[in-house]
Design a protein around this motif. Structure first.
Motif, short mmCIF file in Angstrom:
data_model
loop_
_atom_site.label_atom_id
_atom_site.label_comp_id
_atom_site.label_asym_id
_atom_site.label_seq_id
_atom_site.Cartn_x
_atom_site.Cartn_y
_atom_site.Cartn_z
N GLY A 84 0.84 -1.19 0.00
CA GLY A 84 0.00 0.00 0.00
C GLY A 84 0.87 1.24 0.00
N VAL A 85 0.58 2.16 -0.91
CA VAL A 85 1.42 3.35 -1.09
C VAL A 85 0.81 4.54 -0.36
N ILE A 86 1.59 5.14 0.53
CA ILE A 86 1.16 6.29 1.31
C ILE A 86 1.76 7.55 0.69
N THR A 87 0.89 8.43 0.18
CA THR A 87 1.37 9.67 -0.46
C THR A 87 0.91 10.92 0.26
N TYR A 88 0.07 10.78 1.30
CA TYR A 88 -0.34 11.95 2.07
C TYR A 88 -0.58 11.51 3.52
N PHE A 89 -0.54 12.50 4.41
CA PHE A 89 -0.70 12.20 5.83
C PHE A 89 -1.21 13.46 6.53
N PRO A 90 -2.15 13.29 7.48
CA PRO A 90 -2.73 12.02 7.95
C PRO A 90 -3.74 11.47 6.95
N ILE A 91 -4.02 10.17 7.08
CA ILE A 91 -5.06 9.56 6.27
C ILE A 91 -6.24 9.22 7.16
N GLN A 92 -7.39 9.06 6.51
CA GLN A 92 -8.62 8.83 7.24
C GLN A 92 -8.57 7.51 8.02
N SER A 93 -9.25 7.49 9.16
CA SER A 93 -9.21 6.32 10.04
C SER A 93 -9.73 5.06 9.36
N ALA A 94 -10.67 5.23 8.43
CA ALA A 94 -11.20 4.06 7.71
C ALA A 94 -10.11 3.39 6.89
N TYR A 95 -9.23 4.18 6.30
CA TYR A 95 -8.12 3.61 5.53
C TYR A 95 -7.13 2.91 6.45
N ILE A 96 -6.91 3.46 7.62
CA ILE A 96 -5.98 2.83 8.57
C ILE A 96 -6.52 1.46 8.99
N ARG A 97 -7.82 1.38 9.24
CA ARG A 97 -8.41 0.08 9.58
C ARG A 97 -8.25 -0.89 8.43
N GLY A 98 -8.43 -0.41 7.21
CA GLY A 98 -8.32 -1.27 6.04
C GLY A 98 -6.91 -1.76 5.79
N LEU A 99 -5.93 -0.87 5.93
CA LEU A 99 -4.56 -1.30 5.62
C LEU A 99 -4.05 -2.32 6.64
N LYS A 100 -4.58 -2.28 7.85
CA LYS A 100 -4.19 -3.29 8.83
C LYS A 100 -4.58 -4.68 8.36
N LYS A 101 -5.67 -4.77 7.61
CA LYS A 101 -6.21 -6.05 7.18
C LYS A 101 -5.81 -6.43 5.76
#
Length: 222
Positions: free
Chosen positions: A8-25
């Motif tokens: 998963g490519v991170i190009t901006y920060f912070p990112i929305q909490s929904a994306y953080i939950r998704g990238l964990k999985k």
């Protein structure tokens, strides 16, 4: 394709909490693009290194990156905080000491090649792979611009040829450009030996036509 890694490519920060939950999985590795993140790189690395292994990338402008001052110094400053670094093969004359230091610290080194004009010949790609092997790359990464699916056929044959070699170098081969071709390359090329696929996290990608990382998971691993 059980060993396939979704990046998963991170190009901006912070990112929305929904994306953080998704990238964990849904992703295996996170690429932190320092050239996009600029002064938010430190915060991003600190947060995401607690969640997934990190690839640190400060992409050269010549290969699609955004200007960032003291690019080489950034690599040295983040080496102890990440798991992989990505350095362009074209930058090696200047960055050999970065690669050597990363190897000494047991970090994995991705040596990459990007072509935004089209698909190079097999001879060109073969020479890039040989350079990657010679310089001690753990992963050979290629991203080429394509608008037709015929490009995937040629890359599949090249990927299969490399996968038969007795080498410890892992492959990451994909297309950018047309969104449909870009997505299809990430579905097809792992069948032929590509071990990593890259997808964007959130609204912004790092390459033309880059698909969503969560969509890749649903297609390749769900």
């Amino acid at each position: 394709m059980k060993d396939l890694k979704i990046v998963g490519v991170i190009t901006y920060f912070p990112i929305q909490s929904a994306y953080i939950r998704g990238l964990k999985k849904y992703v295996d590795i996170l690429e932190v693009r320092a050239d996009y993140l600029q002064d938010k790189t430190q915060d991003a690395v600190e947060k995401f290194s607690k969640i997934k292994p990190i690839i640190f990338t400060a992409r050269s402008e010549k290969e699609g990156g955004v200007y960032i001052p003291k690019r080489k110094d950034l690599y040295f400053s983040f080496l102890d905080k990440v798991d992989f670094i990505d350095v362009e093969l074209s930058s090696l004359p200047e960055f050999k000491d970065v690669v050597a230091t990363a190897k000494s610290k047991k970090k994995k080194v991705i040596l990459s090649f990007h072509d935004f004009e089209g698909v190079p010949s097999e001879d060109v790609l073969q020479k890039k792979f040989e350079q990657c092997e010679m310089e001690g790359g753990d992963v050979f990464k290629v991203a080429v611009f394509a608008t037709k699916t015929s490009a995937i056929v040629n890359l599949a044959l090249f990927t299969r040829k490399l996968s038969f070699k007795k080498t410890s170098t892992l492959l990451c081969i994909m297309c950018m450009g047309d969104p449909k071709v870009s997505l299809l390359s990430r579905i097809v090329l792992p069948v032929f030996g590509s071990s990593f696929v890259y997808g964007k996290i959130g609204r912004e990608g790092s390459a033309p036509g880059q698909p969503d990382a969560f969509e890749l998971y649903k297609i390749l691993k769900a």
